[in-house]
Design a protein around this motif. Structure first.
Motif, mmCIF file in Angstrom:
data_model
loop_
_atom_site.group_PDB
_atom_site.id
_atom_site.type_symbol
_atom_site.label_atom_id
_atom_site.label_comp_id
_atom_site.label_asym_id
_atom_site.label_seq_id
_atom_site.Cartn_x
_atom_site.Cartn_y
_atom_site.Cartn_z
ATOM 1 N N LEU A 100 11.175 31.973 -65.436
ATOM 2 C CA LEU A 100 12.539 32.441 -65.657
ATOM 3 C C LEU A 100 13.320 32.487 -64.347
ATOM 4 O O LEU A 100 14.528 32.205 -64.327
ATOM 5 C CB LEU A 100 12.529 33.804 -66.333
ATOM 6 N N ALA A 101 12.650 32.825 -63.246
ATOM 7 C CA ALA A 101 13.311 32.823 -61.945
ATOM 8 C C ALA A 101 13.724 31.399 -61.553
ATOM 9 O O ALA A 101 14.818 31.182 -61.031
ATOM 10 C CB ALA A 101 12.396 33.425 -60.888
ATOM 11 N N LEU A 102 12.856 30.438 -61.802
ATOM 12 C CA LEU A 102 13.198 29.040 -61.505
ATOM 13 C C LEU A 102 14.367 28.562 -62.357
ATOM 14 O O LEU A 102 15.247 27.843 -61.878
ATOM 15 C CB LEU A 102 11.996 28.127 -61.720
ATOM 16 N N VAL A 103 14.386 28.940 -63.627
ATOM 17 C CA VAL A 103 15.492 28.568 -64.514
ATOM 18 C C VAL A 103 16.791 29.189 -64.019
ATOM 19 O O VAL A 103 17.835 28.529 -63.973
ATOM 20 C CB VAL A 103 15.185 28.987 -65.972
ATOM 21 N N ALA A 104 16.742 30.456 -63.617
ATOM 22 C CA ALA A 104 17.945 31.133 -63.139
ATOM 23 C C ALA A 104 18.463 30.505 -61.843
ATOM 24 O O ALA A 104 19.663 30.322 -61.681
ATOM 25 C CB ALA A 104 17.650 32.616 -62.927
ATOM 26 N N VAL A 105 17.559 30.169 -60.942
ATOM 27 C CA VAL A 105 17.979 29.570 -59.672
ATOM 28 C C VAL A 105 18.535 28.167 -59.891
ATOM 29 O O VAL A 105 19.515 27.773 -59.273
ATOM 30 C CB VAL A 105 16.797 29.556 -58.677
ATOM 31 N N SER A 106 17.915 27.406 -60.794
ATOM 32 C CA SER A 106 18.396 26.044 -61.031
ATOM 33 C C SER A 106 19.721 26.013 -61.786
ATOM 34 O O SER A 106 20.429 25.023 -61.752
ATOM 35 C CB SER A 106 17.343 25.237 -61.786
ATOM 36 N N ALA A 107 20.064 27.098 -62.470
ATOM 37 C CA ALA A 107 21.335 27.153 -63.201
ATOM 38 C C ALA A 107 22.511 27.487 -62.302
ATOM 39 O O ALA A 107 23.651 27.372 -62.707
ATOM 40 C CB ALA A 107 21.243 28.180 -64.323
ATOM 41 N N MET A 108 22.233 27.895 -61.078
ATOM 42 C CA MET A 108 23.310 28.267 -60.152
ATOM 43 C C MET A 108 24.013 27.056 -59.614
ATOM 44 O O MET A 108 23.622 26.028 -59.424
ATOM 45 C CB MET A 108 22.759 29.097 -58.999
#
Length: 108
Positions: A100-108
């Motif tokens: 979920l952290a990777l998804v959140a960072v990649s969505a930025m």
């Protein structure tokens, strides 16, 4: 040993790092077949080999990770004072946290 929630949290966070791979494989499989058939996602246009290669690749990876996750959590569950529902919810959420952290960072 682990009467508190910190040991299961740390173990599952550490297991969450390699869990990125099986979670991604499951998402890719779901996004290209059942979710695409329902119109919820767009299918990858070059993905035309069918489902069998994905079951041959993703199946063992997901099965080995699931077995490793269960073998790590089963003994911890017996030694923890948390109720079973809270323990397994903590385990799943902590395991998914790196993804979920990777998804959140990649969505930025």
């Amino acid at each position: 040993m682990a009467k508190h929630w910190s040991a299961p949290l740390l173990v599952n966070l550490m297991l969450g790092i390699p869990a990125v791979v099986p979670v991604w494989l499951l998402w890719y499989l779901a996004a290209n077949w059942p979710l695409a058939a329902l119109g919820l996602t767009a299918r990858e246009p070059t993905e035309n080999d069918g489902v069998l290669p994905w079951f041959l690749v993703a199946g063992p990876v997901v099965a080995v990770f699931g077995l490793l996750w269960w073998l790590a959590n089963r003994p911890l569950r017996r030694r923890t004072a948390l109720p079973p529902g809270r323990y397994w919810a903590l385990g799943v959420l902590a395991t998914l946290a790196p993804t979920l952290a990777l998804v959140a960072v990649s969505a930025m």
